[in-house]
Design a protein around this motif. Sequence first.
Motif, PDB file in Angstrom:
ATOM      1  N   LEU A   1       0.865  -1.263  -0.111  1.00  0.00           N
ATOM      2  CA  LEU A   1       0.052  -0.013   0.121  1.00  0.00           C
ATOM      3  C   LEU A   1       0.911   1.365  -0.007  1.00  0.00           C
ATOM      4  O   LEU A   1       1.798   1.389   0.612  1.00  0.00           O
ATOM      5  N   CYS A   2       0.385   2.151  -0.887  1.00  0.00           N
ATOM      6  CA  CYS A   2       1.506   3.474  -1.009  1.00  0.00           C
ATOM      7  C   CYS A   2       0.870   4.695  -0.119  1.00  0.00           C
ATOM      8  O   CYS A   2      -0.212   4.897   0.088  1.00  0.00           O
ATOM      9  N   PRO A   3       1.767   5.266   0.528  1.00  0.00           N
ATOM     10  CA  PRO A   3       1.507   6.358   1.525  1.00  0.00           C
ATOM     11  C   PRO A   3       0.997   7.555   1.092  1.00  0.00           C
ATOM     12  O   PRO A   3      -0.226   8.046   1.486  1.00  0.00           O
ATOM     13  N   ASP A   4       1.345   7.811  -0.118  1.00  0.00           N
ATOM     14  CA  ASP A   4       0.930   8.767  -1.027  1.00  0.00           C
ATOM     15  C   ASP A   4      -0.559   8.569  -1.384  1.00  0.00           C
ATOM     16  O   ASP A   4      -1.244   9.465  -1.436  1.00  0.00           O
ATOM     17  N   ALA A   5      -0.724   7.510  -1.918  1.00  0.00           N
ATOM     18  CA  ALA A   5      -2.003   7.381  -2.598  1.00  0.00           C
ATOM     19  C   ALA A   5      -3.127   7.187  -1.251  1.00  0.00           C
ATOM     20  O   ALA A   5      -4.015   7.434  -1.574  1.00  0.00           O
ATOM     21  N   THR A   6      -2.562   6.563  -0.239  1.00  0.00           N
ATOM     22  CA  THR A   6      -3.505   6.592   0.962  1.00  0.00           C
ATOM     23  C   THR A   6      -3.734   7.905   1.710  1.00  0.00           C
ATOM     24  O   THR A   6      -4.960   8.239   1.677  1.00  0.00           O
ATOM     25  N   SER A   7      -2.843   9.028   1.673  1.00  0.00           N
ATOM     26  CA  SER A   7      -2.846  10.311   1.987  1.00  0.00           C
ATOM     27  C   SER A   7      -4.005  10.938   1.205  1.00  0.00           C
ATOM     28  O   SER A   7      -4.948  11.471   1.775  1.00  0.00           O
ATOM     29  N   ARG A   8      -4.053  10.847  -0.136  1.00  0.00           N
ATOM     30  CA  ARG A   8      -4.988  11.626  -1.082  1.00  0.00           C
ATOM     31  C   ARG A   8      -6.393  10.894  -0.813  1.00  0.00           C
ATOM     32  O   ARG A   8      -7.250  11.719  -0.799  1.00  0.00           O
ATOM     33  N   ALA A   9      -6.287   9.694  -0.464  1.00  0.00           N
ATOM     34  CA  ALA A   9      -7.624   9.137  -0.135  1.00  0.00           C
ATOM     35  C   ALA A   9      -8.304   9.599   1.188  1.00  0.00           C
ATOM     36  O   ALA A   9      -9.333   9.645   1.218  1.00  0.00           O
ATOM     37  N   LEU A  10      -7.653   9.770   2.187  1.00  0.00           N
ATOM     38  CA  LEU A  10      -7.571  10.345   3.293  1.00  0.00           C
ATOM     39  C   LEU A  10      -8.271  11.602   3.285  1.00  0.00           C
ATOM     40  O   LEU A  10      -9.134  12.222   3.872  1.00  0.00           O
ATOM     41  N   THR A  11      -7.498  12.493   2.374  1.00  0.00           N
ATOM     42  CA  THR A  11      -8.040  13.971   2.166  1.00  0.00           C
ATOM     43  C   THR A  11      -9.312  13.866   1.370  1.00  0.00           C
ATOM     44  O   THR A  11     -10.170  14.788   1.773  1.00  0.00           O
TER      45      THR A  11
ATOM     46  N   ASP B   1     -11.772  11.598   1.655  1.00  0.00           N
ATOM     47  CA  ASP B   1     -12.842  11.070   2.255  1.00  0.00           C
ATOM     48  C   ASP B   1     -12.302  11.247   3.812  1.00  0.00           C
ATOM     49  O   ASP B   1     -11.879  10.394   4.458  1.00  0.00           O
ATOM     50  N   PRO B   2     -12.750  12.136   4.763  1.00  0.00           N
ATOM     51  CA  PRO B   2     -12.535  12.526   5.815  1.00  0.00           C
ATOM     52  C   PRO B   2     -13.228  11.801   6.927  1.00  0.00           C
ATOM     53  O   PRO B   2     -12.887  11.402   7.927  1.00  0.00           O
ATOM     54  N   ALA B   3     -14.057  10.675   6.389  1.00  0.00           N
ATOM     55  CA  ALA B   3     -14.781   9.841   7.256  1.00  0.00           C
ATOM     56  C   ALA B   3     -13.793   8.789   7.675  1.00  0.00           C
ATOM     57  O   ALA B   3     -14.121   7.864   8.352  1.00  0.00           O
ATOM     58  N   LEU B   4     -12.770   8.325   6.919  1.00  0.00           N
ATOM     59  CA  LEU B   4     -12.078   7.308   6.868  1.00  0.00           C
ATOM     60  C   LEU B   4     -11.277   7.580   8.305  1.00  0.00           C
ATOM     61  O   LEU B   4     -10.789   8.545   8.510  1.00  0.00           O
ATOM     62  N   ASP B   5     -11.196   6.339   8.948  1.00  0.00           N
ATOM     63  CA  ASP B   5     -10.715   6.455  10.356  1.00  0.00           C
ATOM     64  C   ASP B   5      -9.474   5.552  10.662  1.00  0.00           C
ATOM     65  O   ASP B   5      -8.716   5.507  11.584  1.00  0.00           O
ATOM     66  N   THR B   6      -9.206   4.779   9.621  1.00  0.00           N
ATOM     67  CA  THR B   6      -8.197   3.569   9.884  1.00  0.00           C
ATOM     68  C   THR B   6      -7.490   3.091   8.467  1.00  0.00           C
ATOM     69  O   THR B   6      -7.936   3.068   7.407  1.00  0.00           O
ATOM     70  N   ILE B   7      -6.174   3.187   8.652  1.00  0.00           N
ATOM     71  CA  ILE B   7      -5.389   2.663   7.504  1.00  0.00           C
ATOM     72  C   ILE B   7      -5.069   1.181   7.905  1.00  0.00           C
ATOM     73  O   ILE B   7      -4.653   0.678   8.902  1.00  0.00           O
ATOM     74  N   LEU B   8      -5.268   0.252   6.664  1.00  0.00           N
ATOM     75  CA  LEU B   8      -5.059  -1.226   7.025  1.00  0.00           C
ATOM     76  C   LEU B   8      -4.047  -1.520   5.586  1.00  0.00           C
ATOM     77  O   LEU B   8      -4.437  -1.758   4.703  1.00  0.00           O
TER      78      LEU B   8
ATOM     79  N   SER C   1       3.748   8.508  10.305  1.00  0.00           N
ATOM     80  CA  SER C   1       3.544   9.703  10.232  1.00  0.00           C
ATOM     81  C   SER C   1       2.201  10.257   9.614  1.00  0.00           C
ATOM     82  O   SER C   1       1.675  11.162   9.913  1.00  0.00           O
ATOM     83  N   LEU C   2       1.606   9.417   8.872  1.00  0.00           N
ATOM     84  CA  LEU C   2       0.573   9.834   8.041  1.00  0.00           C
ATOM     85  C   LEU C   2      -0.651   9.508   9.097  1.00  0.00           C
ATOM     86  O   LEU C   2      -1.459  10.232   9.327  1.00  0.00           O
TER      87      LEU C   2
END
Length: 360
Positions: A106-116, A118-125, A141-142
Amino acid sequence: MIALNSPLKPDLKKLHQYLEKVNSSGWFTNFGPLHNELTDRLEDYLGVKNLLLVSNGTVALQLAGRALGVDNLITTPFSFVATSSAFQWQKDTISFADIDRQSYNLCPDATSRALTQDPALDTILATHVYGNPCDVKGFESLGKEKNVKVIYDAAHTFGIKVGDQSVLSYGDASTLSFHATKLFHTVEGGAVVFKDKQHFEKAKLLINFGIEPDKGIVETGVNGKLNEYQAAVGLVNLERMDIVLQHRAELFSQYITGLKDVVELPKWHSEANYNGAYMPIKLKNSQQASKLITKLAESNIQSRTYFSPALDSVFTECKNHGTPNSDAVTDGVLCLPLHVEMTAEDVDKVICKIKESGVL
């Protein structure tokens, strides 16, 4: 035949000694003495705290989610189905972000964009795919930046360290599978390593039906305990793990040396060791991979696509934040034989047959 996998077989004489203790005591499950001994020995061997043994790796994922209060996850499409299905079963909301093209994690940059987005996201798996650690510092850090929890599916990472620190010590929780196909196993089983003691205590309560001694039922729980017979298998197998890990890592390194200029290989974490959990290679596409599987089979060598299909193509109702790298990797990845009963000569034969196949 050179089999794709061959489960580690526990020493029957040593296993019998443990099972005699179980039968003599009459304590077969419910946090028995062998369960507790295996817990202590695994914490010492792996260099972690707050390790909770459970009945299997899927329960480990579900338990981590419940103990941490997970509801809305962003995860990888390139993993075994349980990474997503465990949470789908619990009616959690799942979204997919893309993987890193070189590591397959899983890519941190792609995950960061998704979190931005969709603010409802509460967990990275995230999954440490094939035992190759994710960018754990990047996700750390993310997680702090976005105020979200981080869970690792660490089913493939037994014995893996990043620098001098166990990869299991990263994140709010890391889950392990002790299925018979894993390099360390209890036939069926698993574990969760929690960062915080409070989450460990809640999880221990949850796997015993939510029953708290002297207080009765205080939570809605399940039965997710590891029994004494399984713990006995784990104790016997753990005695051999130094030899097993060294042997498998040597075979993995031999594969890497022989195939690095022949096929694409995932880029390994620069600070991590090898455990030889899997031997993945990436071909141009699924058609080429299929041809190679057939050619190897003609020489009595097993191989298989792993992971395919991508999970975003299975759970199509889940939100997808774009997964071109995952699509590219899934189209042509397969795993070669790697297990404790293989020899260096076996690996040489597999490498030779790949080069001679005429497929590449």
